[in-house]
Motif scaffolding. Structure first.
Motif, PDB file in Angstrom:
ATOM      1  N   ASN A  70      40.529  45.610  52.809  1.00  0.00           N
ATOM      2  CA  ASN A  70      39.938  44.304  53.109  1.00  0.00           C
ATOM      3  C   ASN A  70      40.979  43.211  53.246  1.00  0.00           C
ATOM      4  O   ASN A  70      40.633  42.048  53.516  1.00  0.00           O
ATOM      5  CB  ASN A  70      38.929  43.921  52.019  1.00  0.00           C
ATOM      6  N   GLY A  71      42.248  43.548  53.100  1.00  0.00           N
ATOM      7  CA  GLY A  71      43.296  42.538  53.220  1.00  0.00           C
ATOM      8  C   GLY A  71      43.521  42.090  54.658  1.00  0.00           C
ATOM      9  O   GLY A  71      43.645  42.901  55.566  1.00  0.00           O
ATOM     10  N   HIS A  72      43.591  40.768  54.840  1.00  0.00           N
ATOM     11  CA  HIS A  72      43.785  40.221  56.192  1.00  0.00           C
ATOM     12  C   HIS A  72      45.144  40.602  56.764  1.00  0.00           C
ATOM     13  O   HIS A  72      45.271  40.893  57.959  1.00  0.00           O
ATOM     14  CB  HIS A  72      43.646  38.703  56.164  1.00  0.00           C
ATOM     15  N   ASP A  73      46.182  40.593  55.924  1.00  0.00           N
ATOM     16  CA  ASP A  73      47.518  40.917  56.426  1.00  0.00           C
ATOM     17  C   ASP A  73      47.582  42.370  56.902  1.00  0.00           C
ATOM     18  O   ASP A  73      48.185  42.667  57.940  1.00  0.00           O
ATOM     19  CB  ASP A  73      48.561  40.680  55.334  1.00  0.00           C
ATOM     20  N   LEU A  74      46.956  43.274  56.153  1.00  0.00           N
ATOM     21  CA  LEU A  74      46.927  44.676  56.575  1.00  0.00           C
ATOM     22  C   LEU A  74      46.166  44.818  57.891  1.00  0.00           C
ATOM     23  O   LEU A  74      46.603  45.540  58.793  1.00  0.00           O
ATOM     24  CB  LEU A  74      46.280  45.538  55.495  1.00  0.00           C
ATOM     25  N   TYR A  75      45.040  44.116  57.999  1.00  0.00           N
ATOM     26  CA  TYR A  75      44.253  44.202  59.234  1.00  0.00           C
ATOM     27  C   TYR A  75      45.092  43.749  60.425  1.00  0.00           C
ATOM     28  O   TYR A  75      45.132  44.423  61.465  1.00  0.00           O
ATOM     29  CB  TYR A  75      42.996  43.343  59.128  1.00  0.00           C
ATOM     30  N   ARG A  76      45.785  42.596  60.296  1.00  0.00           N
ATOM     31  CA  ARG A  76      46.584  42.081  61.421  1.00  0.00           C
ATOM     32  C   ARG A  76      47.715  43.047  61.773  1.00  0.00           C
ATOM     33  O   ARG A  76      48.020  43.262  62.952  1.00  0.00           O
ATOM     34  CB  ARG A  76      47.148  40.711  61.052  1.00  0.00           C
ATOM     35  N   LEU A  77      48.322  43.641  60.749  1.00  0.00           N
ATOM     36  CA  LEU A  77      49.386  44.610  61.006  1.00  0.00           C
ATOM     37  C   LEU A  77      48.860  45.778  61.829  1.00  0.00           C
ATOM     38  O   LEU A  77      49.442  46.154  62.856  1.00  0.00           O
ATOM     39  CB  LEU A  77      49.947  45.123  59.675  1.00  0.00           C
ATOM     40  N   VAL A  78      47.763  46.374  61.406  1.00  0.00           N
ATOM     41  CA  VAL A  78      47.226  47.554  62.085  1.00  0.00           C
ATOM     42  C   VAL A  78      46.752  47.192  63.488  1.00  0.00           C
ATOM     43  O   VAL A  78      47.058  47.901  64.460  1.00  0.00           O
ATOM     44  CB  VAL A  78      46.082  48.184  61.263  1.00  0.00           C
ATOM     45  N   TYR A  79      46.025  46.073  63.615  1.00  0.00           N
ATOM     46  CA  TYR A  79      45.522  45.705  64.941  1.00  0.00           C
ATOM     47  C   TYR A  79      46.669  45.435  65.910  1.00  0.00           C
ATOM     48  O   TYR A  79      46.659  45.901  67.058  1.00  0.00           O
ATOM     49  CB  TYR A  79      44.617  44.478  64.864  1.00  0.00           C
ATOM     50  N   ASP A  80      47.667  44.699  65.477  1.00  0.00           N
ATOM     51  CA  ASP A  80      48.779  44.354  66.365  1.00  0.00           C
ATOM     52  C   ASP A  80      49.517  45.603  66.831  1.00  0.00           C
ATOM     53  O   ASP A  80      49.934  45.696  67.998  1.00  0.00           O
ATOM     54  CB  ASP A  80      49.746  43.400  65.665  1.00  0.00           C
ATOM     55  N   GLU A  81      49.684  46.571  65.940  1.00  0.00           N
ATOM     56  CA  GLU A  81      50.375  47.806  66.329  1.00  0.00           C
ATOM     57  C   GLU A  81      49.531  48.614  67.317  1.00  0.00           C
ATOM     58  O   GLU A  81      50.048  49.159  68.295  1.00  0.00           O
ATOM     59  CB  GLU A  81      50.694  48.654  65.092  1.00  0.00           C
ATOM     60  N   ILE A  82      48.229  48.702  67.081  1.00  0.00           N
ATOM     61  CA  ILE A  82      47.353  49.438  68.006  1.00  0.00           C
ATOM     62  C   ILE A  82      47.344  48.774  69.372  1.00  0.00           C
ATOM     63  O   ILE A  82      47.380  49.446  70.417  1.00  0.00           O
ATOM     64  CB  ILE A  82      45.926  49.521  67.431  1.00  0.00           C
TER      65      ILE A  82
END
Length: 523
Positions: A495-507
C-alpha cells in the motif's frame, strides 16, 4: 417490441462498422441489434448489441481493444450495449461427460411412438450423437410428411447422402437402425465455411400415418396461428446463451410448410400466420431432447457470429439470441412464440480464464482448474492494496498479447520439469496462505531464490530483453525487501505510494506492456 424501419437499418449498419473494426479481436464473439438492458431491466433504447467472451471493467481492457460506447452512422450515433456471450458451438450431444444429470431436468430421451416434436433423434452415420426433432412439415414438391431439424443434427453438416436413415431415439440414447428408423434424409440447406443464415434439414417420415403433432411432455400446444414457430435452436455457449436460426428462412430454403391437423384429423399445411419472425422482448418456448420444456426471451436479432462446428469455424448471420434456453442435445428444437419467458436452464459450466488456459498449455500445467484460486488471489489479496490493484490490471490489459505470443508453442523439456516442480511446491502453500488472513507464514530466502530462478528461466524463453530487465529490477527493488514479512505485513508494504510509483514507472518503460495509465493515488 419492434424497431421502426429506419432505426433497424441504421442499427444494422452500426453493427457492421463495429464488426469491421473489432471483429478480429478474439474477445468479440459477435454482434446484433436489440434494446438495452440496464441493471437487469429492459429499456426501450435501441442499441447495437456487441457480444464478448468476457466482459470486464474498462480499466482492465487495453485501450486499443476497448469497445466504444457509440458508433456513428450517417451523422448520428447508435448506442452500444456490450453483453457477455459466446464463443458458440453446435450443441449435439456427442460426449457423455457433457450430459446433464440433474434430477430436475426433464428431457425427452426415450423411444417415442408415435414420434413427437421435441424427442431425441440422430443420423447413425454421425457417431454417438443425439439432437432433437423440431417439427413435422409437408414437402411442397410432393406433399409428403417430413421431420425438420438442424442440418448438423440430421445431415452431418451437409456431408450426408439422400436416403440416410434417421432414428428415434438417437444413438446416444440407445437407438438402433434395426429397430428405430423413422425417416430417411431428404434435403438440407448447404453450410460452408464462407457462411450461412440457416442450419436446417428435412427427412421423410417412413410411416406417413404414424406421427403426433403435439409436442412431447404436453407442456405447450402444437404449432398454429395462436402458437407460431419463430426458429430452430441451433447452438449455445458456456454462459447459457443460445442462438436460433430463423424458421421463416429455413422453411423457404427447404421448400416446406409446417404441418397442422385439420378438423377431420388430416395433416395439412399450416397458414402463413403460424410462422413469425423473431423480435426483441419476444417470449419463446421449446421442448428439447436434453432440457425438456424451457421458456426464455429473445434478447437480440440479426446476430452475426463465428460458430464452432464439425466443419470448423463457420460464420452464421441473421440469428436470434436468447438466454438460458437450451443445452447440448437440444439442437433442432422448434422455437415458438409463447411461454412465461422465465422457465430457464442452468449453464453447463463456467468458462475458464483464457490466460490461464494459454499459460497452462505452454507449461503443461492444469491451470484451467485454478480459476477459483486465481479469483481468490485477485479478490482477497491483491485487491486489498494499491500496488495489488495495479498488478490485477496489467495481466488483464495484456492478456491477448500473452496468448498470441504463446500460441502454438510449448515449453522445452527442462522448462516443463521446472514448471511442474514449482507448481507442486507452491500451489497448496498459496491456497493455504490465501485462505487465512492471519497466516503467520513469512517470505523466506528460499522463496526469493526460487523467484530469481523463475525469472532467469523466463528471460531465456518467453520474455523480451526489456521485459527481463524489468523483472530483475522489480525483484531487486520491490520483492527482496519482503524477506521475513507475513501476509499482513506484505499488504501494508504494497500500500506504499513510493513502492507503487517505483513499480508503475518501471513497467511504463517497457514498450510491449500496456498500462492504460496509472491508478490515481489517494491524497
Amino acid at each position: 417490441m419492434k424497431f421502426n424501419q429506419d432505426t433497424e437499418v441504421r442499427l444494422h449498419r452500426g453493427k457492421r462498422k463495429i464488426l469491421d473494426s473489432f471483429g478480429a479481436d478474439p474477445n468479440v464473439t459477435g454482434a446484433g441489434i436489440g434494446f438495452r438492458r440496464r441493471d437487469g431491466q429492459w429499456t426501450d433504447e435501441p442499441v447495437v448489441v456487441v457480444l464478448v467472451a468476457k466482459k470486464r471493467p474498462e480499466a482492465l481492457v487495453s485501450n486499443r481493444r476497448l469497445l466504444p460506447r457509440t458508433v456513428e452512422v450517417d451523422g448520428s450515433l447508435c448506442e452500444i450495449d456490450v453483453i457477455e456471450a459466446g464463443p458458440f458451438r453446435m450443441d449435439r450431444v456427442t460426449d457423455p461427460a457433457r450430459e446433464v444429470t440433474s434430477a430436475v431436468v426433464e428431457g425427452v430421451k426415450g423411444r417415442m411412438r408415435p414420434p413427437r416434436p421435441g424427442c431425441s433423434i440422430s443420423n447413425p452415420l454421425d457417431g454417438d450423437a443425439a439432437g432433437t426433432l423440431g417439427l413435422f412439415v409437408l414437402d411442397k414438391t410432393d406433399g409428403t410428411v417430413c421431420l425438420l431439424s438442424n442440418n448438423h443434427v440430421m445431415a452431418r453438416m451437409g456431408k450426408g447422402v439422400k436416403g440416410e436413415k434417421i432414428i428415434q431415439p438417437g444413438i446416444a440414447d440407445g437407438g438402433t437402425v434395426a429397430k428405430d428408423t423413422i425417416a430417411t434424409l431428404k434435403r438440407w440447406v448447404p453450410i460452408t465455411t464462407a457462411g450461412t443464415k440457416i442450419d436446417a434439414a428435412i427427412a421423410q417420415l417412413v410411416d406417413q400415418m404414424n406421427l403426433s403433432l403435439q409436442p412431447a411432455l404436453d407442456r405447450m400446444p402444437p404449432l398454429g396461428v395462436k402458437h407460431p414457430a419463430v426458429g430452430i435452436f441451433t447452438g449455445g455457449d458456456d454462459h447459457g446463451t443460445g442462438v436460433i436460426t430463423r424458421m421463416d428462412l429455413a422453411l423457404t430454403a427447404l421448400n416446406v410448410v409446417p404441418a397442422v391437423s385439420a378438423p377431420d384429423g388430416r395433416v395439412v399445411a399450416a397458414p402463413p400466420e403460424a410462422v413469425k419472425t423473431p423480435e426483441p422482448f419476444m417470449n419463446i418456448e421449446k421442448v428439447g431432447r436434453t432440457s425438456g420444456y424451457t421458456s426464455s426471451m429473445i434478447t437480440a436479432i440479426g446476430v452475426e457470429s463465428v460458430i464452432l462446428t464439425p466443419l470448423g469455424m463457420v460464420l452464421y448471420s441473421d440469428l436470434a439470441l436468447t438466454d438460458r434456453f437450451g443445452l447440448a442435445g437440444d439442437s433442432g428444437s422448434a422455437v415458438f412464440h409463447g411461454g412465461d419467458g422465465d422457465t430457464l436452464v442452468e449453464p453447463e459450466n463456467q468458462s475458464s480464464c483464457p490466460l490461464l488456459g494459454s499459460v497452462g498449455s505452454y507449461y503443461g500445467l492444469p491451470l484451467t482448474g485454478d480459476n477459483d484460486l486465481a479469483d481468490d488471489l485477485r479478490d482477497n489479496f491483491l485487491a486489498q492494496s494499491l500496488l495489488g490493484r495495479l498488478l490485477i490490471r496489467i495481466p488483464y490489459i495484456n492478456q491477448q498479447s500473452v496468448i498470441d505470443r504463446l500460441e502454438g508453442k510449448h515449453a522445452s523439456g527442462s522448462e516443463l520439469s521446472y514448471a511442474s516442480q514449482y507448481y507442486e511446491k507452491y500451489h497448496d502453500f498459496m491456497a493455504t496462505v490465501l485462505a487465512d488472513p492471519n497466516s503467520t507464514a513469512v517470505v523466506t530466502q528460499e522463496n526469493l531464490d526460487d523467484a530469481a530462478f523463475v525469472i532467469y528461466g523466463l528471460a531465456q524463453s518467453v520474455l523480451t530483453p526489456p521485459e527481463a530487465q524489468l523483472a530483475y529490477t522489480l525483484l531487486q527493488n520491490a520483492l527482496l525487501p519482503t524477506l521475513g514479512m507475513n501476509r499482513r505485513q506484505v499488504l501494508d508494504y504494497m500500500n506504499g505510494h513510493d513502492l507503487y510509483r517505483l513499480v508503475y514507472d518501471e513497467i511504463a518503460k517497457v514498450p510491449t506492456i500496456e498500462t492504460n495509465g496509472p491508478i490515481e493515488l489517494p491524497r
